[in-house]
Enzyme design. Sequence first.
Site, PDB file in Angstrom:
ATOM      1  N   HIS A  62       1.164  -0.953   0.033  1.00 48.18           N
ATOM      2  CA  HIS A  62      -0.167   0.118   0.240  1.00 48.18           C
ATOM      3  C   HIS A  62       0.986   1.336  -0.150  1.00 48.18           C
ATOM      4  CE1 HIS A  62       0.685  -0.273   4.398  1.00 48.18           C
ATOM      5  NE2 HIS A  62       0.752   0.861   4.720  1.00 48.18           N
ATOM      6  N   HIS A  64       0.990   4.251   1.669  1.00 51.47           N
ATOM      7  CA  HIS A  64       1.518   4.532   3.399  1.00 51.47           C
ATOM      8  C   HIS A  64       3.305   5.121   3.006  1.00 51.47           C
ATOM      9  CE1 HIS A  64      -1.388   3.831   5.689  1.00 51.47           C
ATOM     10  NE2 HIS A  64      -2.178   4.881   4.790  1.00 51.47           N
ATOM     11  N   ASP A  66       5.900   4.185   4.662  1.00 51.36           N
ATOM     12  CA  ASP A  66       7.151   3.724   5.618  1.00 51.36           C
ATOM     13  C   ASP A  66       6.835   2.037   4.913  1.00 51.36           C
ATOM     14  OD1 ASP A  66       3.735   3.337   6.549  1.00 51.36           O
ATOM     15  OD2 ASP A  66       5.332   1.783   8.066  1.00 51.36           O
ATOM     16  N   HIS A  67       6.332   2.312   3.625  1.00 49.52           N
ATOM     17  CA  HIS A  67       5.739   0.987   3.058  1.00 49.52           C
ATOM     18  C   HIS A  67       6.931   1.347   1.367  1.00 49.52           C
ATOM     19  CE1 HIS A  67       3.493  -1.935   5.754  1.00 49.52           C
ATOM     20  NE2 HIS A  67       3.209  -0.542   6.380  1.00 49.52           N
ATOM     21  N   HIS A 142      -7.708  -1.768   5.657  1.00 49.36           N
ATOM     22  CA  HIS A 142      -6.467  -0.790   5.782  1.00 49.36           C
ATOM     23  C   HIS A 142      -7.652   0.499   6.502  1.00 49.36           C
ATOM     24  CE1 HIS A 142      -2.931   0.605   8.305  1.00 49.36           C
ATOM     25  NE2 HIS A 142      -2.518   1.073   7.070  1.00 49.36           N
ATOM     26  N   ASP A 212       0.005  -3.524   5.461  1.00 45.66           N
ATOM     27  CA  ASP A 212      -0.760  -3.353   7.386  1.00 45.66           C
ATOM     28  C   ASP A 212      -2.662  -4.028   7.201  1.00 45.66           C
ATOM     29  OD1 ASP A 212       1.632  -2.285   7.868  1.00 45.66           O
ATOM     30  OD2 ASP A 212       0.795  -0.139   7.943  1.00 45.66           O
ATOM     31  N   HIS A 270       5.963  -4.924  12.333  1.00 43.92           N
ATOM     32  CA  HIS A 270       5.211  -3.821  12.615  1.00 43.92           C
ATOM     33  C   HIS A 270       5.339  -3.526  13.392  1.00 43.92           C
ATOM     34  CE1 HIS A 270       2.961  -0.452  10.712  1.00 43.92           C
ATOM     35  NE2 HIS A 270       3.860  -0.743   9.864  1.00 43.92           N
TER      36      HIS A 270
HETATM   37 ZN   LIG Z   1      -0.154   1.128   6.811  1.00 42.60          ZN
END
Ligand SMILES: [Zn+2]
Length: 306
Positions: A62, A64, A66-67, A142, A212, A270
Amino acid sequence: MSFSVTILGSGAALPTGKRNPTSQYIFCNNRHILIDCGEGTQMQLRKFGIPFQRITHIFISHLHGDHFFGLPGLLSTMNLLGRNRGVTIYGPPQLKDILTQLFECGGQKLMFKLNFVPTSTDGKKILFEDKLIEIKSFPLKHRIPTTGFRIQEKPKEFRLNPEAIEQDQIPIEFYHRLKKGESPINENGKTIDFKKYTFSPNPSFSYAFCSDTAYYEEVIPFIKDATLLYHEATFTEKDKDRARLTFHSTAKEAAQIATAANVKKLIVGHLSSRYSETEEHLSEASAYFENTEVAEDGMKVELKKL
Ligand SMILES: [Zn+2]
């Protein structure tokens, strides 16, 4: 054939000295695969001695940061090092424009081909398939569209029994069919029974990645009987309200999913930067699913040893 998972980043959105944001390297039947690419992934690849120019498939769960914030940097480095072999990126449809614009603004022209395969949260999708493995995506729950991934080895061939073959002088041209579990008929009309000349195939392993996501029972059929499940556990039960609010899971919830899906081993990861120790995650999850480990950066798991 080897099948291993190396955790490159086991932390949540805020990186810490011990935990990078999400990324994992999977080596499966000679395929070099990256799942997610948080900031700093290229440094982690170097640190853990992974030959990153061999990576040809990158899966992004996805958008976000941090990914995937490490992806432009990794691609850029691959380019600077003279890469000419293409990379296929599987991820949300907007990712293609994001990367194209970034490279255009910087006047950087990649000398290798970037192929994009858009993912969708509309049920189970086969993203990649060859003779030996299959990679599927499935929806998670999510705040923005997010998919999990399952890497599955296909059923393996029967193994020839050299002694039985030698004894009955079975000609080499029949090996191929025996390995497939077929019983060919020879020129004298005699059936060559594969059961007599082979051993059962080696087991096929599978890896499921769920990050997530909030607690989401709909994933269970997609991850059923996986050898190894990586499930996010950003929080523990004492921060359950925070987990609800942010569409993340607690360690207990990850373990409940692992139990319901009948997986062999669970790794929870995570982890939010608010936790400096892992005991709480481990004891909470282990109470519901015994074979649990907490992810650490650099951890490598060989699936056949599980
Ligand atoms: Zn996320």
